[in-house]
Write a protein that holds these residues in place. Sequence first.
Motif, mmCIF file in Angstrom:
data_model
loop_
_atom_site.group_PDB
_atom_site.id
_atom_site.type_symbol
_atom_site.label_atom_id
_atom_site.label_comp_id
_atom_site.label_asym_id
_atom_site.label_seq_id
_atom_site.Cartn_x
_atom_site.Cartn_y
_atom_site.Cartn_z
ATOM 1 N N VAL A 222 -0.582 11.711 8.311
ATOM 2 C CA VAL A 222 -0.851 10.459 8.284
ATOM 3 C C VAL A 222 -1.914 10.013 9.459
ATOM 4 N N PRO A 223 -3.250 9.918 9.125
ATOM 5 C CA PRO A 223 -4.158 9.439 10.129
ATOM 6 C C PRO A 223 -3.988 8.561 10.773
ATOM 7 N N LEU B 115 6.946 4.258 4.058
ATOM 8 C CA LEU B 115 7.257 4.558 2.624
ATOM 9 C C LEU B 115 7.541 6.013 2.733
ATOM 10 N N GLY B 116 7.648 6.830 3.787
ATOM 11 C CA GLY B 116 8.213 8.315 3.563
ATOM 12 C C GLY B 116 7.033 9.290 3.870
ATOM 13 N N ARG C 97 1.236 2.825 9.685
ATOM 14 C CA ARG C 97 2.559 2.389 9.608
ATOM 15 C C ARG C 97 3.169 2.023 8.283
ATOM 16 N N VAL C 98 2.422 1.503 7.294
ATOM 17 C CA VAL C 98 2.873 1.171 6.015
ATOM 18 C C VAL C 98 3.451 2.656 5.395
ATOM 19 N N MET D 44 -1.096 2.411 -3.624
ATOM 20 C CA MET D 44 -0.010 1.504 -3.779
ATOM 21 C C MET D 44 0.293 1.236 -2.310
ATOM 22 N N THR D 45 0.269 2.131 -1.399
ATOM 23 C CA THR D 45 0.466 2.317 0.186
ATOM 24 C C THR D 45 -0.664 1.254 0.930
ATOM 25 N N THR D 46 -1.993 1.553 0.459
ATOM 26 C CA THR D 46 -3.000 0.821 0.994
ATOM 27 C C THR D 46 -2.890 -0.704 0.583
#
Length: 686
Positions: A433-434, A415-416, A410-411, A341-343
């Motif tokens: 978070v790479p 989102l946390g 960044r997204v 969902m993040t992607t």
Amino acid sequence: MTGEPSIFFSDVNERQGSFLRRTLVLGGITGLGVTALTFRLGQLQVVQAGEYATLANQNQFNYRLIPPPRGVIKDRNGVVIAGNRPSFRVLVVRDETKDLDQTLNLLGQLLPDTVDRRRAIIRDVNAAPRFSPVPVKSDLSWEEFAKVNLYANELPGVMADMHEQRFYPFGGAFAHVLGYVAKPNVRDREAYTERGEQPPPLFFNPGFRVGRQGVEKALDEALRGEPGGNRVEVDARGHVVAEDVRGSRPAEPGAEVVLSLDADVQTRALEVFGEESGGCVVMDIRNGDILCMVSAPSFDPNLFVAGVPNDIYRAWADYERRPLLDKAIYGTFPPGSTFKMTTALAYLDAGIDPEERVVCTGGYRFGGRTFRCWKAGGHGSVNMHEAIKNSCDTYFYHLCNRAGVDRIARVAEDLGFGKAYGIGIGGQSDGTVPSTRWKREFVEAVGRGDPTWYPGETLSVSIGQGALQANALQLAVMTARLANGRKSVQPRLIKSVGGQPRPQTPFPDLPFADEHLDIVREGMAAVANDVRGTAYRASQLGLGDILMAGKTGTAQSRDYRPGEDRGPRNAVWSRRDHALFVAFAPHDAPRYAIALIIQHAPVGGSADAAPRAREILKVALLKDPDMRARIERPLPPAPEAPLDAVDEGAAPPAPEETPEPVLSPRPAAPARAAAGPRPYLAEPPQ
């Protein structure tokens, strides 16, 4: 002859004079001594009378500190989850025993289990202040208590009494989030001396306990309370003669702490994990309250109160499933497909059309290597909605480098992911978070490797693998923000301390377009409610028209050799993949979000994680009065067929993992409800 008398009289006169001189000197000295003694007696009896009366009184009376009852910790509904209970104990006062070894020998005949702890008892007795009672054994049975009192006259320096002892009524259900209490150690006292302060006298009291881990440690000073004291009269040898009630002061209990947790949801979560290892977090998406934060397997914190036996502690420490590790906030795992969902939001932010279709044939060829989709035969032509619903890896491989890893990162942070939260307790992992900057800084820090970010690395990140790491709390925050739709929800654990509420700060707005969030949420709804969704069978709540929206995930725990079977059913526990599931419900008016991780699961996300998350989420929904009212309403007429139904006579394709629930039979599947309007916070966070 005339000269002889003069010689005689001259000798007599000389001796007489010498005697008189000595008499005068001695008399003067005696007079001065008497004068000095008189002056000193007057000074002692008149000038310093008050000072010496105080010293005599202090020799006559001793003031013995009493550790205060520790503050009670309650859940959101007032249920005590950490309290105090009465306990019989036997104590030894070193200075009142004629022979400590002999006393312990006699005591060992009455209480045989003290023989095994003899060395530790002697160490504690010798380290205690003079005339300070040292607990030898707590939690005596009534028979043991009566036996010690019966032989009290034959046990000099031994006494039995009743005191309040820390007690955790739910055992391991809250062990990681609450922590436990234990005796102060050298490091605790050194922490004061390093700040130039003296350790509190209570730190030398053998019955005093300090917080370790979790809430007990974070709020230790508030939970301690104020010590009291007994003023007792002692004889010249220090033995207690009587108690001065007027000079004694009762101890003041510590502050009461109220958490956002729900005892029923928390205990149910630990139950459904069974023998599995992992973590689970449930959040209220309106105000960020954490209803459940559990780690499995757990341990009994009550054993730490009196001192956990070495063999038990060693067994916990050596067990491969690590019961002492908090997997909800400290343990990190690749999020796998729950990251998609993040992607997808990153793709939409990059301007990629959600209706653009990608043909999945079971893999994606890139850089001389084939990145395989979980479904060997492929998913065919899919758009974004179908890619989320079917968890198609090839779709996300194909488009990820058009968005770029930095946009995805960044997204993810919005989102946390990649941060610890101020929930009032420590021990959280930030995760990873790479990004191009992250890799450059990482290589500089370790001093080796290539700092260049390669496009092939983005493919792994796009499906929640590679260097990406997250914990259950971060996944719950991501799900809560997606479900909320407008606000960057922040988690909250501590509601009040000592009656003073700890309000939430206002939540900032999410930086995503409304229509983008709707697309992602619709994909999650299809995962749980479309017959082709990867978690359809495992996600039916059976609570009227309340449906959930979710996403399964099966994340690699290791690299596989070419041709090696992925085999989540691998017999070696440590070589299995992780199973994950995130969800929120109801999907048309979200109220609660859940994230659940099973470490090295037997099967995968839809078979292991989703059914367990469903059972936990049901408890939260059933306890909510608004949800109960909705559940008890009559169901509307069901449509003839669910949306996106397969053609008549055609068998549905296989889901992502084996979808059979492991906890309860599948209820009758309700019709998929149309997605409602995006939710919002009905009121400011409290």
